[in-house]
Motif scaffolding. Sequence first.
Motif, mmCIF file in Angstrom:
data_model
loop_
_atom_site.group_PDB
_atom_site.id
_atom_site.type_symbol
_atom_site.label_atom_id
_atom_site.label_comp_id
_atom_site.label_asym_id
_atom_site.label_seq_id
_atom_site.Cartn_x
_atom_site.Cartn_y
_atom_site.Cartn_z
ATOM 1 N N THR A 77 0.412 -0.982 0.441
ATOM 2 C CA THR A 77 0.852 -0.170 -0.682
ATOM 3 C C THR A 77 -0.221 0.878 -0.942
ATOM 4 N N PHE A 78 -0.011 1.701 -1.982
ATOM 5 C CA PHE A 78 -0.974 2.732 -2.339
ATOM 6 C C PHE A 78 -1.704 2.338 -3.617
ATOM 7 N N ASP A 79 -3.000 2.644 -3.671
ATOM 8 C CA ASP A 79 -3.705 2.460 -4.929
ATOM 9 C C ASP A 79 -3.538 3.711 -5.791
ATOM 10 N N GLU A 80 -4.224 3.774 -6.912
ATOM 11 C CA GLU A 80 -4.030 4.886 -7.852
ATOM 12 C C GLU A 80 -4.492 6.226 -7.286
ATOM 13 N N ASN A 81 -5.281 6.192 -6.211
ATOM 14 C CA ASN A 81 -5.738 7.420 -5.565
ATOM 15 C C ASN A 81 -4.981 7.715 -4.270
ATOM 16 N N TRP A 82 -3.858 7.048 -4.071
ATOM 17 C CA TRP A 82 -3.016 7.214 -2.893
ATOM 18 C C TRP A 82 -3.706 6.738 -1.606
ATOM 19 N N ALA A 83 -4.702 5.890 -1.726
ATOM 20 C CA ALA A 83 -5.281 5.266 -0.540
ATOM 21 C C ALA A 83 -4.439 4.039 -0.179
ATOM 22 N N THR A 84 -4.269 3.777 1.108
ATOM 23 C CA THR A 84 -3.489 2.638 1.565
ATOM 24 C C THR A 84 -4.309 1.359 1.442
ATOM 25 N N VAL A 85 -3.724 0.330 0.828
ATOM 26 C CA VAL A 85 -4.399 -0.958 0.648
ATOM 27 C C VAL A 85 -3.434 -2.079 1.033
ATOM 28 N N PRO A 86 -3.953 -3.269 1.383
ATOM 29 C CA PRO A 86 -3.072 -4.377 1.796
ATOM 30 C C PRO A 86 -2.246 -4.909 0.629
ATOM 31 N N LEU A 87 -1.036 -5.364 0.926
ATOM 32 C CA LEU A 87 -0.181 -6.035 -0.046
ATOM 33 C C LEU A 87 0.263 -7.379 0.536
ATOM 34 N N LEU A 88 1.220 -7.384 1.463
ATOM 35 C CA LEU A 88 1.554 -8.619 2.181
ATOM 36 C C LEU A 88 0.640 -8.819 3.383
ATOM 37 N N ALA A 89 0.016 -7.761 3.844
ATOM 38 C CA ALA A 89 -1.025 -7.904 4.857
ATOM 39 C C ALA A 89 -2.259 -8.526 4.211
ATOM 40 N N ALA A 90 -3.001 -9.300 4.994
ATOM 41 C CA ALA A 90 -4.210 -9.946 4.477
ATOM 42 C C ALA A 90 -5.384 -8.981 4.447
ATOM 43 N N ALA A 91 -5.327 -7.936 5.248
ATOM 44 C CA ALA A 91 -6.400 -6.952 5.332
ATOM 45 C C ALA A 91 -5.837 -5.716 6.020
ATOM 46 N N MET A 92 -6.616 -4.655 6.057
ATOM 47 C CA MET A 92 -6.205 -3.482 6.806
ATOM 48 C C MET A 92 -6.190 -3.814 8.296
ATOM 49 N N PRO A 93 -5.354 -3.129 9.082
ATOM 50 C CA PRO A 93 -5.200 -3.505 10.490
ATOM 51 C C PRO A 93 -6.422 -3.164 11.324
ATOM 52 N N ASP A 94 -6.553 -3.887 12.411
ATOM 53 C CA ASP A 94 -7.536 -3.558 13.433
ATOM 54 C C ASP A 94 -6.846 -2.600 14.403
ATOM 55 N N VAL A 95 -7.297 -1.343 14.450
ATOM 56 C CA VAL A 95 -6.657 -0.314 15.262
ATOM 57 C C VAL A 95 -7.522 -0.047 16.490
ATOM 58 N N SER A 96 -6.909 -0.032 17.659
ATOM 59 C CA SER A 96 -7.644 0.217 18.901
ATOM 60 C C SER A 96 -8.199 1.635 18.925
ATOM 61 N N ASP A 97 -9.211 1.841 19.743
ATOM 62 C CA ASP A 97 -9.861 3.151 19.813
ATOM 63 C C ASP A 97 -8.904 4.261 20.217
ATOM 64 N N ASP A 98 -7.887 3.926 21.034
ATOM 65 C CA ASP A 98 -6.928 4.953 21.459
ATOM 66 C C ASP A 98 -5.800 5.154 20.455
ATOM 67 N N GLY A 99 -5.808 4.392 19.352
ATOM 68 C CA GLY A 99 -4.801 4.556 18.301
ATOM 69 C C GLY A 99 -3.429 4.020 18.663
#
Length: 503
Positions: free
Chosen positions: A64-86
């Motif tokens: 979801t978004f916080d009050e500053n429109w930054a993406t934060v976890p909701l049903l996810a336990a944490a932000m994703p681990d993204v590979s270097d190539d995206g």
Amino acid sequence: MNRTLFQLSGISILALGLAVASQAQAQTTVDVAMIGEPDTFDPMVSTKDVVSIVTQHFVETLFTFDENWATVPLLAAAMPDVSDDGLTYVIPIREGVTFHDGSSMDAADVVGSLERWLKVASRGKSVAAYVDSVEASGDYEVTLRLNQPYAPLLSLLAFSNSAAVVYPEEILDDRIEDVVGTGPYEIADYVPDQYIQLVRFDGYTQPGGAAERKQIPDEIRFVPVADPNTRAEGLLSGQFDFADSLSTESYDRLEASDVAEPLMLEPFGWPVFAMNRNKGMMTDIEIRRAVQAALPFDDMLYAAFGDEKFYQVDGALFPEGWVWNNDGGVELYNQNDIEAASKHLEEAGYDGTPLRILTSRQYEFHYQMALVAEMALEASGFEVEMDVVDWATLAERRNNPDLWDIYITHSPFLPEPALISSFSAKALEGWDEPAKNEIYTRFITETDPAVRKEIFKELQTELYEDVGFIKVGNFNSLQGKSRAMEGVAPSPWPQFWNASVAE
């Protein structure tokens, strides 16, 4: 005689108890007046704000978004681990989350829900071609593999509109009639055209952090009230605790009231004249240019909002101060040139076919802009046919390209331009034009923020040159709330799980 007296006393005590209970219930109930009611409780299949506002309380997304429109976890336990190539996103899923039917959420529910979102949601369809696979890489872990980087992915997964919500895999189908979510509230009762009653879900598990939902009210009641003046009167009388989308004429009365107060979201967003690129006269670029040249945006905004504190005449798709603000193509904004519009019509060989404008008075400012537009278009040589309907009918008719040439809507300013659905070739407008598609593809697959800004300027320029859709200007949204209410901030999609109403 004593027994009769005892019975009467018992009745009095019972009545007193019921009155106290009723008063306590009233103190923990939030009554919300909206412009209408959802035509579905499944937000995957809808981009309507009335759907998002209600359903965000009982269904949830991975982020979801916080009050500053930054993406934060909701049903996810944490932000994703993204590979270097995206190309690979590994998303940990929260354990112990319970659906309203009592079942537990796991990776299989998330995978099935995301696969459905990619298939049936307009925003999901926009990213589907970039997704190679969605799979459970553990009981509480999901892995998305892409074939190209897709910069807006997390914003799409966080958005409550055409939302990637998570359902139990057992109920997944092309259509879901009985929605089962994980949210802090659940549906207790729904009486069409009267109210939607949500009650606190006692089995809710808090996400914590910026996504916390405190579940303060016992009950949230959404009431459809089509007329903005009626919404304002209900707020001023104390019937409602919150009222959405009020007319600007209500501002002074709310400000002077001891009961209610205005909430201004500044700037909120922009009115849009959506062009039918699938069928009819709007497939001709000269006709589109004629409309763009004719419209007097100063007059339209003044007619809609009346006071400059409620609007700005501005052609940039994002206002000053936003990272996406630029001046690409804005020299074509607010031409207000009847002669130029007439020349475009002559170039098109316009034959007098009526230009059909689909609008509604439930958003009164849409209708007021339409009236001014009608006069300017007719002065340019157009025959204009106004189709004024309720918002639910408009939402239905815009799905059929045989029924309209322009429909009027609006959008809040969003943190990610790719969330503007009109840019997608799969949107209702059908802006499927090679030059735009090439720019848009570069924009969504580029991961360097500075490069994305430059590409977005190209995209905005192409919007004006090809007249993909028409931005009228910026406007501030007026909402209202009880002076006794706390915990609700001005928002395009107001949230009431943290709301409290003092005695």
